[in-house]
Structures are given as structure tokens and as C-alpha cells.
Motif scaffolding. Structure first.
Motif, mmCIF file in Angstrom:
data_model
loop_
_atom_site.group_PDB
_atom_site.id
_atom_site.type_symbol
_atom_site.label_atom_id
_atom_site.label_comp_id
_atom_site.label_asym_id
_atom_site.label_seq_id
_atom_site.Cartn_x
_atom_site.Cartn_y
_atom_site.Cartn_z
ATOM 1 N N VAL A 20 20.638 -9.505 38.202
ATOM 2 C CA VAL A 20 20.489 -10.822 37.566
ATOM 3 C C VAL A 20 19.023 -11.046 37.198
ATOM 4 C CG1 VAL A 20 20.703 -13.315 37.895
ATOM 5 C CG2 VAL A 20 22.497 -11.790 38.727
ATOM 6 N N GLN A 21 18.128 -10.705 38.106
ATOM 7 C CA GLN A 21 16.700 -10.857 37.828
ATOM 8 C C GLN A 21 16.277 -9.955 36.666
ATOM 9 O OE1 GLN A 21 15.388 -9.731 41.708
ATOM 10 N NE2 GLN A 21 15.293 -11.830 42.457
ATOM 11 N N PHE A 22 16.803 -8.732 36.645
ATOM 12 C CA PHE A 22 16.452 -7.820 35.562
ATOM 13 C C PHE A 22 17.012 -8.325 34.227
ATOM 14 C CE2 PHE A 22 16.670 -4.197 32.774
ATOM 15 C CZ PHE A 22 15.392 -3.668 32.922
ATOM 16 N N ALA A 23 18.204 -8.875 34.243
ATOM 17 C CA ALA A 23 18.789 -9.435 33.021
ATOM 18 C C ALA A 23 17.936 -10.589 32.504
ATOM 19 C CB ALA A 23 20.222 -9.899 33.280
ATOM 20 N N PHE A 24 17.428 -11.401 33.417
ATOM 21 C CA PHE A 24 16.542 -12.499 33.021
ATOM 22 C C PHE A 24 15.270 -11.957 32.386
ATOM 23 C CE2 PHE A 24 13.130 -15.536 34.289
ATOM 24 C CZ PHE A 24 13.462 -16.529 33.385
ATOM 25 N N LEU A 25 14.670 -10.959 33.008
ATOM 26 C CA LEU A 25 13.472 -10.326 32.463
ATOM 27 C C LEU A 25 13.770 -9.765 31.064
ATOM 28 C CD1 LEU A 25 11.200 -7.868 34.392
ATOM 29 C CD2 LEU A 25 11.915 -7.385 32.085
ATOM 30 N N SER A 26 14.890 -9.103 30.907
ATOM 31 C CA SER A 26 15.276 -8.541 29.611
ATOM 32 C C SER A 26 15.466 -9.638 28.571
ATOM 33 C CB SER A 26 16.562 -7.723 29.741
ATOM 34 O OG SER A 26 16.346 -6.606 30.558
ATOM 35 N N HIS A 27 16.043 -10.750 28.997
ATOM 36 C CA HIS A 27 16.237 -11.891 28.096
ATOM 37 C C HIS A 27 14.879 -12.415 27.615
ATOM 38 C CE1 HIS A 27 18.086 -15.447 26.383
ATOM 39 N NE2 HIS A 27 17.313 -16.213 27.111
ATOM 40 N N LEU A 28 13.934 -12.534 28.514
ATOM 41 C CA LEU A 28 12.599 -12.992 28.119
ATOM 42 C C LEU A 28 11.971 -12.029 27.114
ATOM 43 C CD1 LEU A 28 11.117 -14.290 31.505
ATOM 44 C CD2 LEU A 28 11.997 -15.641 29.588
ATOM 45 N N ARG A 29 12.152 -10.725 27.336
ATOM 46 C CA ARG A 29 11.645 -9.727 26.379
ATOM 47 C C ARG A 29 12.330 -9.911 25.019
ATOM 48 N NH1 ARG A 29 7.492 -6.998 25.921
ATOM 49 N NH2 ARG A 29 8.414 -5.021 25.406
ATOM 50 N N ASP A 30 13.639 -10.132 25.045
ATOM 51 C CA ASP A 30 14.410 -10.285 23.800
ATOM 52 C C ASP A 30 13.959 -11.474 22.971
ATOM 53 O OD1 ASP A 30 15.932 -8.064 24.468
ATOM 54 O OD2 ASP A 30 17.680 -9.233 25.119
ATOM 55 N N ILE A 31 13.512 -12.534 23.635
ATOM 56 C CA ILE A 31 13.089 -13.721 22.880
ATOM 57 C C ILE A 31 11.596 -13.716 22.582
ATOM 58 C CG2 ILE A 31 15.041 -15.138 23.618
ATOM 59 C CD1 ILE A 31 13.167 -16.549 25.605
ATOM 60 N N GLY A 32 10.937 -12.594 22.870
ATOM 61 C CA GLY A 32 9.571 -12.419 22.395
ATOM 62 C C GLY A 32 8.452 -12.563 23.402
ATOM 63 N N PHE A 33 8.746 -12.714 24.678
ATOM 64 C CA PHE A 33 7.682 -12.797 25.672
ATOM 65 C C PHE A 33 7.088 -11.413 25.908
ATOM 66 C CE2 PHE A 33 9.742 -16.768 26.491
ATOM 67 C CZ PHE A 33 8.789 -17.581 27.072
ATOM 68 N N SER A 34 5.781 -11.354 26.078
ATOM 69 C CA SER A 34 5.115 -10.092 26.424
ATOM 70 C C SER A 34 5.326 -9.820 27.910
ATOM 71 C CB SER A 34 3.617 -10.183 26.124
ATOM 72 O OG SER A 34 2.985 -11.054 27.059
ATOM 73 N N LEU A 35 5.081 -8.583 28.308
ATOM 74 C CA LEU A 35 5.210 -8.255 29.730
ATOM 75 C C LEU A 35 4.216 -9.047 30.568
ATOM 76 C CD1 LEU A 35 5.873 -4.421 29.600
ATOM 77 C CD2 LEU A 35 7.486 -6.239 30.181
ATOM 78 N N GLU A 36 3.043 -9.278 30.040
ATOM 79 C CA GLU A 36 2.044 -10.067 30.773
ATOM 80 C C GLU A 36 2.519 -11.510 30.947
ATOM 81 O OE1 GLU A 36 -0.926 -10.481 33.243
ATOM 82 O OE2 GLU A 36 -0.510 -8.575 32.291
ATOM 83 N N GLU A 37 3.117 -12.086 29.906
ATOM 84 C CA GLU A 37 3.657 -13.444 30.008
ATOM 85 C C GLU A 37 4.806 -13.495 31.012
ATOM 86 O OE1 GLU A 37 3.000 -15.363 25.590
ATOM 87 O OE2 GLU A 37 4.516 -13.785 25.817
ATOM 88 N N ILE A 38 5.659 -12.478 30.989
ATOM 89 C CA ILE A 38 6.782 -12.429 31.929
ATOM 90 C C ILE A 38 6.269 -12.322 33.359
ATOM 91 C CG2 ILE A 38 8.734 -11.022 32.705
ATOM 92 C CD1 ILE A 38 9.161 -10.327 29.693
ATOM 93 N N LYS A 39 5.287 -11.470 33.559
ATOM 94 C CA LYS A 39 4.703 -11.301 34.895
ATOM 95 C C LYS A 39 4.152 -12.633 35.404
ATOM 96 C CE LYS A 39 1.154 -8.506 37.118
ATOM 97 N NZ LYS A 39 0.188 -7.430 36.898
ATOM 98 N N GLU A 40 3.427 -13.339 34.553
ATOM 99 C CA GLU A 40 2.864 -14.630 34.940
ATOM 100 C C GLU A 40 3.971 -15.648 35.212
ATOM 101 O OE1 GLU A 40 0.162 -18.127 32.910
ATOM 102 O OE2 GLU A 40 -0.173 -16.065 32.294
ATOM 103 N N PHE A 41 4.964 -15.687 34.349
ATOM 104 C CA PHE A 41 6.074 -16.621 34.519
ATOM 105 C C PHE A 41 6.798 -16.381 35.835
ATOM 106 C CE2 PHE A 41 10.509 -17.806 34.194
ATOM 107 C CZ PHE A 41 10.441 -19.089 33.693
#
Length: 94
Positions: A46-67
Motif C-alpha cells: 500500500v505504501q509503495f502504491a502511494f509512492l508510485s501514485h505520487l510519481r505518476d502525478i509528477g512528484f520528484s523523488l526528493e519531494e516524495i521523500k520529504e512528503f
């Protein structure tokens, strides 16, 4: 617990992606043994799916890490399932 290849298959990703995310502290395995083998819990999908969703909508890995670091520490009960199923929005809406 699932080995990296098993978890990758379940999440429709690659072992290399999981290893890379671990190295840059974006997505960590539940356990690493003495031989450095990574193991994941099914619930981490579930956590990985959320991370993938954030990537799909345009978040960078750095933004995801911070979020993830900010929000999951401040809101440990944050329901990632609801966020994963949220409607996608374009980058200009963020």
C-alpha cells in the motif's frame, strides 16, 4: 516476509527500483538480514502504491521523500489507501 524479487513482482516494479529507493531513503524494506538481503511486508505494498501514485502525478523523488518523512511522522495513521485512490490532478494544480 517477501524477498525483494517477490515484492517487486507483487508491486509491478523491478528489484532495481526497490534497491534504488532503499539507497536514497525513499522506500525502505521492513528488514535487512546479516547478508544484506532485503525483506518486505505485504502491507508495504500500500505504501509503495502511494509512492508510485505520487510519481505518476509528477512528484520528484526528493519531494516524495520529504512528503513521506514529514507527513508519516506527523500523521502516523494517515490512510495511504485513501490517498492512493484520490483522483489524479495535473502538476499545475499542486
Amino acid at each position: 516476509m517477501l524477498k525483494t524479487a517477490e515484492f517487486a513482482k507483487m508491486c509491478h516494479t523491478t528489484k532495481d527500483t526497490l534497491i534504488f529507493y532503499d539507497r536514497i531513503d525513499v522506500f525502505k524494506p521492513a528488514f535487512v538480514d546479516s547478508k544484506k538481503y532485503r525483506y518486505y511486508e505485504v502491507r508495504q505494498a500500500v505504501q509503495f502504491a502511494f509512492l508510485s501514485h505520487l510519481r505518476d502525478i509528477g512528484f520528484s523523488l526528493e519531494e516524495i521523500k520529504e512528503f513521506i518523512n514529514v507527513n508519516f511522522q506527523r500523521f502516523p495513521t494517515l490512510d495511504a489507501k485513501k490517498l492512493v485512490n484520490a483522483p489524479k490532478m495535473s502538476a499545475h494544480h499542486r
